[in-house]
Design an enzyme around this catalytic site. Structure first.
Site, PDB file in Angstrom:
ATOM      1  CB  VAL A  25      32.536  52.192  27.924  1.00 40.88           C
ATOM      2  CG1 VAL A  25      32.108  53.108  29.109  1.00 40.88           C
ATOM      3  CG2 VAL A  25      32.947  50.608  27.941  1.00 40.88           C
ATOM      4  CB  VAL A  51      37.084  50.564  29.247  1.00 44.34           C
ATOM      5  CG1 VAL A  51      37.716  50.549  27.371  1.00 44.34           C
ATOM      6  CG2 VAL A  51      35.864  51.383  29.725  1.00 44.34           C
ATOM      7  CG  LEU A 421      44.961  36.503  37.596  1.00 43.64           C
ATOM      8  CD1 LEU A 421      44.998  37.234  39.094  1.00 43.64           C
ATOM      9  CD2 LEU A 421      44.144  34.760  37.826  1.00 43.64           C
ATOM     10  CG  LEU A 476      45.593  34.267  44.974  1.00 40.41           C
ATOM     11  CD1 LEU A 476      46.687  35.308  45.149  1.00 40.41           C
ATOM     12  CD2 LEU A 476      44.744  34.594  44.441  1.00 40.41           C
ATOM     13  CB  ILE A 479      50.279  32.628  43.697  1.00 41.54           C
ATOM     14  CG1 ILE A 479      49.882  33.591  42.566  1.00 41.54           C
ATOM     15  CG2 ILE A 479      51.372  33.619  44.234  1.00 41.54           C
ATOM     16  CD1 ILE A 479      51.045  33.282  41.150  1.00 41.54           C
TER      17      ILE A 479
END
Length: 593
Positions: A25, A51, A421, A476, A479
């Site tokens: 970027v 980025v 993630l 999730l 988790i």
């Protein structure tokens, strides 16, 4: 002597070090470098939407082919700090990427200037080297050293920070006479390998644990040759998956607390000797060390000397590049075989395949909402051995590793240690950029998918087709499953009723509309019997439109995936295991009841 800006010299070095593609970027402080990139030509560039995404694209690019080094570019301020996650991911998995950041002018670096941050200090713990170059004349040497470091010893990332005035300063530099520095890699000696083989031959039930270092060294063929010469079964680690095909008669299955096979753990627990090559004894592979090591002799070969003994003390350790070691292992094994001095391992190897046929997990369910296991069964049917799978973390990755099949090195591209993630979409774009001719299939849960889904627009803009399998339980999941130990179910629910898409019920985000809004194609599947057709349609759409295609499978909300919280001898099989062949129709071996 030719004169050019330091930024132009850096670009010329990139080309001569083999860089053909970069991700990034642009920003004010790095614009002189971008001007040099444009002026020099010869390096393609993909504009990321975030980025951090650029850093993961660079990772995917590196992981696809031997010798690749991905490059990510941005400013040192928020861009550099955004790329720290990519650097952490890269160093954890021994992946060389080069991060180039543009810094404020040297005169104001310590004066809290706009977007001026000491990115080199921030990046040092997650790189092999991180440097802010204060003198323009040092730029060529710093870049030359960066490639030397990335390729030497245990591979890993490097960050180079370039103040804007340094980029713009003219220096004397002759690209035509530039030469890369030779990489240093420790190599085993013949005496070391002979000792290791002597220990190996004294055992009755040996295994080879084949790690990602073998793939990094491009030595998978040598590992297969050594295993076939000696008849020793092989356990690939998660990062080494694909070193030998899943259907190879010496593949004993994966071992571990999560990404493992029932038969893999059972085979390991029967072994009495383990030769680890290019692996780091990751805790999710070993579990409790007393169970993992009891009754076994260990030889550990690794390129990083300090890795030997870091997790537990092996009986014998060798600091060596995997390829250098395996060349000698093959040489010694050939000589012993010719002399008739290799033990017959056929009965032991056959017993590992018996367990492979007997200890399987069930994948065939017709439930609606569908069970995730059925998704992987249909993926096995739809996607062939040429497929490159890309994934990072979560129940989707764990179940995928338990149930999918991989047949070649670099065809399971997984962020192993960091597991951030959002990694999957940009990494898949990097993989597909590096190898546009091979089918790329990404795998995400809904939360991983949502983290960096803006990068789908990069695939649409730059015509980078791949298929993204999205398993959606609006949870999730990993988790939630871990919270069972604390008797809670707290802040892991993603469900809500979307006022713009009431047909989704509680599944909330309309991923189809989002993907389409970003210029991609998407298909939602609620009936498992429609998965196969959806995957075939996705292939056609990707080929026709040259964009990412998302296949969303709506899952039942709660499915516990097989795993252990402690050791490889006590994996909890939450679901019914396979008891008849129809329960696991895409298993590597037909179920033997």
């Amino acid at each position: 002597m030719p004169r050019m800006t330091a930024a132009r010299a850096a670009v010329e070095i990139l080309k001569r070090e083999g860089v053909a593609h970069a991700f990034g970027v642009p920003g004010a402080a790095i614009n002189p470098f971008y001007a040099a990139l444009k002026g020099a030509g010869g390096i393609d560039h993909t504009l990321a939407r975030h980025v951090e995404g650029a850093s993961h694209m660079a990772e995917g690019y590196t992981r696809t082919h031997p010798g690749n080094i991905g490059v990510c570019i941005g400013t040192s301020g928020p861009a550099g700090t955004d790329m720290i996650t990519g650097l952490y991911s890269a160093i954890g998995d021994s992946i060389p990427i080069l991060c180039i950041t543009g810094q404020a002018p040297t005169a104001v670096i310590l004066k809290e200037d706009f977007q001026a941050v000491d990115i080199a200090s921030i990046a040092k713990p997650v790189t092999k080297a991180a440097t802010t170059v204060m003198e323009a004349a040092q730029v060529p040497g710093v870049f030359q050293q960066a490639f030397h470091l990335m390729r030497s010893g245990r591979p890993g990332p490097v960050l180079i920070d370039l103040p804007i005035d340094v980029q713009l300063t003219e220096i004397e530099f002759d690209p035509e006479t530039y030469e890369p520095l030779p990489a240093f890699k420790p190599a085993a000696t013949r005496a070391q390998i002979e000792k290791a083989v002597t220990l190996l031959n004294a055992s009755r039930r040996p295994l080879i644990v084949a790690g990602g270092g073998i793939i990094n060294a491009d030595a998978s063929g040598l590992l297969v040759e050594f295993a076939e010469l000696t008849g020793i079964p092989v356990v690939p680690t998660l990062m080494g998956w694909g070193i030998l095909a899943d259907d190879h008669e010496l593949n004993a299955g994966m071992v571990g607390l999560q990404t493992s096979h029932r038969y893999g753990n059972a085979n390991f627990l029967e072994s009495d000797f383990v030769l680890g090559i290019g692996n780091r004894w990751a805790n999710r592979h070993t579990g409790k060390l007393d169970v993992y090591t009891q009754g076994r002799t260990f030889v550990h070969v690794d390129i990083e000397p300090t890795q030997i003994g870091k997790i537990f003390a092996p009986d014998y350790g060798i600091a060596s590049d995997a390829k250098a070691a395996l060349e000698l292992f093959v040489e010694v094994a050939r000589e012993l075989k010719a002399a008739g001095k290799l033990p017959d391992r056929s009965a032991w190897a056959a017993s590992t395949q018996e367990r492979k046929a007997q200890l399987q997990r069930r994948t065939h369910f017709d439930n609606i909402p569908m069970k995730p296991q059925r998704v992987y069964e249909e993926m096995n049917k739809a996607f062939g051995p040429e497929t490159r799978y890309v994934t990072t973390i979560g129940l989707s990755q764990i179940a995928g590793a338990q149930m999918l099949h991989v047949y070649k090195p670099r065809h399971w591209i997984n962020c192993g240690q960091a597991g951030p993630l959002g990694w999957t979409i940009p990494a898949a774009l990097g993989v597909a950029t590096a190898d546009p001719e091979t089918p790329v299939v990404a795998l995400s849960g809904d939360y991983d998918f949502q983290f960096m889904l803006e990068e789908l627009a990069v695939g649409a803009q730059h015509k980078i087709p791949y298929i993204h399998v999205l398993v959606n339980n609006a949870y999730l999941g990993l988790i939630r499953q871990a919270q069972r130990n604390l008797d809670i179910n707290f802040q892991v629910n993603l469900e809500f009723e979307n006022i713009n898409a009431p047909e989704l019920g509680v599944y909330g985000v309309d991923h189809v509309k989002v993907a389409e809004g970003l210029g991609c194609k998407a298909i939602r599947v609620t009936d498992p019997s429609r998965l196969g057709a959806a995957f075939e349609e996705a292939k056609k759409l990707a080929a026709e439109h040259r964009v990412p295609v998302v296949v969303e499978a709506i899952l039942e909300r709660i499915t516990n995936i097989s795993m252990s919280g402690s050791d490889i001898a006590s994996v909890n099989e939450w679901e019914d295991v396979a008891t008849e062949p129809g329960h696991a129709p895409t298993a590597i071996k037909p179920l033997k009841v």
